[in-house]
Design a protein around this motif. Structure first.
Motif, mmCIF file in Angstrom:
data_model
loop_
_atom_site.group_PDB
_atom_site.id
_atom_site.type_symbol
_atom_site.label_atom_id
_atom_site.label_comp_id
_atom_site.label_asym_id
_atom_site.label_seq_id
_atom_site.Cartn_x
_atom_site.Cartn_y
_atom_site.Cartn_z
ATOM 1 N N THR A 265 -9.375 -14.141 -5.688
ATOM 2 C CA THR A 265 -9.877 -14.410 -7.038
ATOM 3 C C THR A 265 -10.976 -13.415 -7.386
ATOM 4 O O THR A 265 -11.900 -13.210 -6.597
ATOM 5 C CB THR A 265 -10.419 -15.852 -7.130
ATOM 6 N N CYS A 266 -10.833 -12.794 -8.550
ATOM 7 C CA CYS A 266 -11.817 -11.805 -9.007
ATOM 8 C C CYS A 266 -12.109 -12.058 -10.476
ATOM 9 O O CYS A 266 -11.355 -12.743 -11.161
ATOM 10 C CB CYS A 266 -11.256 -10.395 -8.851
ATOM 11 N N ARG A 267 -13.191 -11.475 -10.938
ATOM 12 C CA ARG A 267 -13.520 -11.644 -12.353
ATOM 13 C C ARG A 267 -12.471 -10.966 -13.243
ATOM 14 O O ARG A 267 -11.995 -11.558 -14.199
ATOM 15 C CB ARG A 267 -14.884 -11.023 -12.626
ATOM 16 N N GLU A 268 -12.136 -9.717 -12.901
ATOM 17 C CA GLU A 268 -11.260 -8.923 -13.777
ATOM 18 C C GLU A 268 -9.994 -8.460 -13.062
ATOM 19 O O GLU A 268 -9.962 -8.360 -11.838
ATOM 20 C CB GLU A 268 -12.041 -7.713 -14.304
ATOM 21 N N ARG A 269 -9.006 -8.106 -13.886
ATOM 22 C CA ARG A 269 -7.691 -7.734 -13.355
ATOM 23 C C ARG A 269 -7.735 -6.527 -12.413
ATOM 24 O O ARG A 269 -7.077 -6.518 -11.377
ATOM 25 C CB ARG A 269 -6.732 -7.412 -14.510
ATOM 26 N N GLY A 270 -8.512 -5.514 -12.799
ATOM 27 C CA GLY A 270 -8.559 -4.272 -12.007
ATOM 28 C C GLY A 270 -9.003 -4.516 -10.574
ATOM 29 O O GLY A 270 -8.618 -3.784 -9.654
ATOM 30 N N GLU A 271 -9.802 -5.564 -10.374
ATOM 31 C CA GLU A 271 -10.308 -5.873 -9.029
ATOM 32 C C GLU A 271 -9.223 -6.447 -8.120
ATOM 33 O O GLU A 271 -9.429 -6.568 -6.910
ATOM 34 C CB GLU A 271 -11.461 -6.875 -9.128
ATOM 35 N N LEU A 272 -8.085 -6.821 -8.717
ATOM 36 C CA LEU A 272 -6.988 -7.364 -7.906
ATOM 37 C C LEU A 272 -6.128 -6.262 -7.300
ATOM 38 O O LEU A 272 -5.314 -6.511 -6.413
ATOM 39 C CB LEU A 272 -6.097 -8.278 -8.752
ATOM 40 N N ASP A 273 -6.310 -5.016 -7.789
ATOM 41 C CA ASP A 273 -5.407 -3.928 -7.397
ATOM 42 C C ASP A 273 -5.369 -3.676 -5.893
ATOM 43 O O ASP A 273 -4.315 -3.398 -5.326
ATOM 44 C CB ASP A 273 -5.790 -2.623 -8.107
ATOM 45 N N TYR A 274 -6.537 -3.763 -5.253
ATOM 46 C CA TYR A 274 -6.581 -3.515 -3.810
ATOM 47 C C TYR A 274 -5.610 -4.463 -3.079
ATOM 48 O O TYR A 274 -4.819 -4.033 -2.245
ATOM 49 C CB TYR A 274 -8.007 -3.688 -3.282
ATOM 50 N N GLY A 275 -5.673 -5.738 -3.429
ATOM 51 C CA GLY A 275 -4.810 -6.739 -2.785
ATOM 52 C C GLY A 275 -3.347 -6.566 -3.174
ATOM 53 O O GLY A 275 -2.448 -6.750 -2.346
ATOM 54 N N LEU A 276 -3.108 -6.207 -4.419
ATOM 55 C CA LEU A 276 -1.722 -6.029 -4.875
ATOM 56 C C LEU A 276 -1.066 -4.869 -4.123
ATOM 57 O O LEU A 276 0.071 -4.963 -3.665
ATOM 58 C CB LEU A 276 -1.683 -5.773 -6.388
ATOM 59 N N GLU A 277 -1.820 -3.771 -3.965
ATOM 60 C CA GLU A 277 -1.275 -2.626 -3.227
ATOM 61 C C GLU A 277 -1.106 -2.919 -1.752
ATOM 62 O O GLU A 277 -0.158 -2.469 -1.120
ATOM 63 C CB GLU A 277 -2.180 -1.400 -3.406
ATOM 64 N N LEU A 278 -2.047 -3.668 -1.226
ATOM 65 C CA LEU A 278 -1.984 -4.067 0.177
ATOM 66 C C LEU A 278 -0.687 -4.828 0.456
ATOM 67 O O LEU A 278 0.060 -4.513 1.396
ATOM 68 C CB LEU A 278 -3.200 -4.953 0.474
ATOM 69 N N VAL A 279 -0.412 -5.823 -0.373
ATOM 70 C CA VAL A 279 0.778 -6.642 -0.159
ATOM 71 C C VAL A 279 2.051 -5.829 -0.446
ATOM 72 O O VAL A 279 3.029 -5.923 0.301
ATOM 73 C CB VAL A 279 0.704 -7.939 -1.008
ATOM 74 N N ALA A 280 2.004 -4.986 -1.472
ATOM 75 C CA ALA A 280 3.167 -4.128 -1.758
ATOM 76 C C ALA A 280 3.413 -3.194 -0.559
ATOM 77 O O ALA A 280 4.564 -2.925 -0.201
ATOM 78 C CB ALA A 280 2.921 -3.318 -3.032
ATOM 79 N N GLY A 281 2.348 -2.731 0.067
ATOM 80 C CA GLY A 281 2.455 -1.853 1.242
ATOM 81 C C GLY A 281 3.123 -2.562 2.419
ATOM 82 O O GLY A 281 3.895 -1.955 3.161
ATOM 83 N N ILE A 282 2.828 -3.846 2.573
ATOM 84 C CA ILE A 282 3.460 -4.633 3.647
ATOM 85 C C ILE A 282 4.951 -4.774 3.358
ATOM 86 O O ILE A 282 5.795 -4.576 4.217
ATOM 87 C CB ILE A 282 2.803 -6.028 3.752
ATOM 88 N N ARG A 283 5.251 -5.090 2.082
ATOM 89 C CA ARG A 283 6.657 -5.310 1.707
ATOM 90 C C ARG A 283 7.490 -4.040 1.828
ATOM 91 O O ARG A 283 8.690 -4.106 2.085
ATOM 92 C CB ARG A 283 6.753 -5.823 0.269
ATOM 93 N N SER A 284 6.858 -2.880 1.652
ATOM 94 C CA SER A 284 7.643 -1.637 1.707
ATOM 95 C C SER A 284 7.606 -0.990 3.094
ATOM 96 O O SER A 284 8.252 0.028 3.312
ATOM 97 C CB SER A 284 7.143 -0.639 0.649
ATOM 98 N N ASN A 285 6.879 -1.587 4.029
ATOM 99 C CA ASN A 285 6.815 -1.053 5.386
ATOM 100 C C ASN A 285 7.951 -1.685 6.204
ATOM 101 O O ASN A 285 8.010 -2.903 6.349
ATOM 102 C CB ASN A 285 5.443 -1.384 6.001
ATOM 103 N N GLU A 286 8.830 -0.838 6.726
ATOM 104 C CA GLU A 286 10.040 -1.331 7.372
ATOM 105 C C GLU A 286 9.733 -2.323 8.497
ATOM 106 O O GLU A 286 10.298 -3.415 8.543
ATOM 107 C CB GLU A 286 10.806 -0.130 7.939
ATOM 108 N N LEU A 287 8.807 -1.927 9.365
ATOM 109 C CA LEU A 287 8.486 -2.741 10.532
ATOM 110 C C LEU A 287 7.768 -4.036 10.146
ATOM 111 O O LEU A 287 8.157 -5.134 10.539
ATOM 112 C CB LEU A 287 7.599 -1.907 11.466
ATOM 113 N N LEU A 288 6.710 -3.863 9.322
ATOM 114 C CA LEU A 288 5.894 -5.024 8.939
ATOM 115 C C LEU A 288 6.700 -6.024 8.117
ATOM 116 O O LEU A 288 6.594 -7.234 8.326
ATOM 117 C CB LEU A 288 4.687 -4.565 8.119
ATOM 118 N N SER A 289 7.501 -5.516 7.187
ATOM 119 C CA SER A 289 8.231 -6.430 6.300
ATOM 120 C C SER A 289 9.194 -7.286 7.119
ATOM 121 O O SER A 289 9.449 -8.440 6.785
ATOM 122 C CB SER A 289 8.956 -5.668 5.201
#
Ligand code: A2P
Length: 263
Positions: A151-175
């Protein structure tokens, strides 16, 4: 790794900075080399910083990278008049930071009893230790369902977490390891976004239960919490009310808390 030797710097390592990324005007992340002998448990923090005259100026930082990673990653707030972050935010690739290589902390599996669902409640840069925990295969060996809320005040502050999770989903081994066990719930409180509100409100009014399959239950659920002091207290009160007990490394429990460090 060069070990710097003046007295005040004994036991402090100097580490070369890799990539620096500015996410918002309030937050940035950076990577640095990991000393070959440095071991830590996902979710722990270390003291890092810069030289201030002859002495090291160190602050506690959660390690955001998982324990299997070759590099270390940190996610930091920028405080304009903060003694350390006002300088740290100007880091560039090739610079050096100091680190006391003694990892500690309670946001670790060892401090929790076995369970089925793992809730990771974070606000702001409090997501950092969970960036480590959700990339650790042990998390998915121990739990059937892992729910990261940010939870963050503004949308832009969510980007770190969004990219983190997208990175997990696109990583062959981790996903493959993570499968469909990970649920990410990003919310904002002061700017309109797809999902809004404090997670404490989501817990109270049943929105979290609806999104995850049921309310907090000490029989099956374990919780890690990282954010401001107020945020910790309010989440802790809800865990207490659900009949959960706080854990520690020496005595595992149902939930653990740690302040998101700022200076
Ligand atoms: P809010 O905008 O309603 O204060 P901060 O920058 O103050 O640490 O806040 C980061 C995020 O954490 C904000 O979205 C804020 O919501 C939320 N927050 C602050 N205090 C609490 C609390 N006591 N319980 C739950 N969420 C909180």
């Amino acid at each position: 790794m060069d070990v710097v030797t003046p007295k005040a710097l004994r036991g402090v390592a100097s580490l070369k900075v890799g990539a620096v990324r500015h996410w918002t005007d309030k937050t940035f992340s950076f990577t640095c080399e990991r000393p070959a002998s440095f071991r830590f448990r996902s979710g722990e923090f270390v003291m890092i910083g810069l030289l201030d005259g002859e002495k090291p100026l160190l602050r506690a930082y959660s390690i955001a990278s998982p324990s299997w990673d070759d590099t270390l990653e940190f996610y930091s707030i920028k405080v304009q008049d903060g003694p350390l972050t006002s300088r740290l935010q100007h880091l560039e690739a090739g610079d050096h930071i100091l680190m006391r290589p003694k990892p500690v902390g309670t946001l670790v599996h060892d401090a929790l009893l076995p369970g089925k669902r793992l809730f990771l409640f974070s606000t702001g840069t409090g997501i950092a230790p969970f960036a480590s925990v959700i990339r650790d295969p042990e998390t998915y060996e121990k739990f059937d369902q892992v729910i990261l809320t940010h939870t963050c005040r503004e949308r832009g502050e969510l980007d770190y977490g969004l990219e983190l999770v997208a990175g997990i989903r696109s990583n062959e081994l981790l996903s493959e390891i993570v499968g469909d066990k990970l649920t990410h719930i990003p919310t904002t409180t002061r700017e309109k976004s797809a999902q809004m509100g404090r997670m404490t409100d989501w817990i109270r009014d049943g929105r979290l239960a609806a999104a995850t399959g049921g309310p907090l239950n000490p029989e099956t659920d374990r919780v890690m919490i990282c954010g401001s002091m107020d945020m910790l207290q309010d989440h802790k009160a809800l865990c207490d009310a659900a009949g959960m007990t706080e854990g520690a490394n020496s005595e595992p429990g149902h939930f653990v808390i740690e302040k998101a460090f700022v200076d």
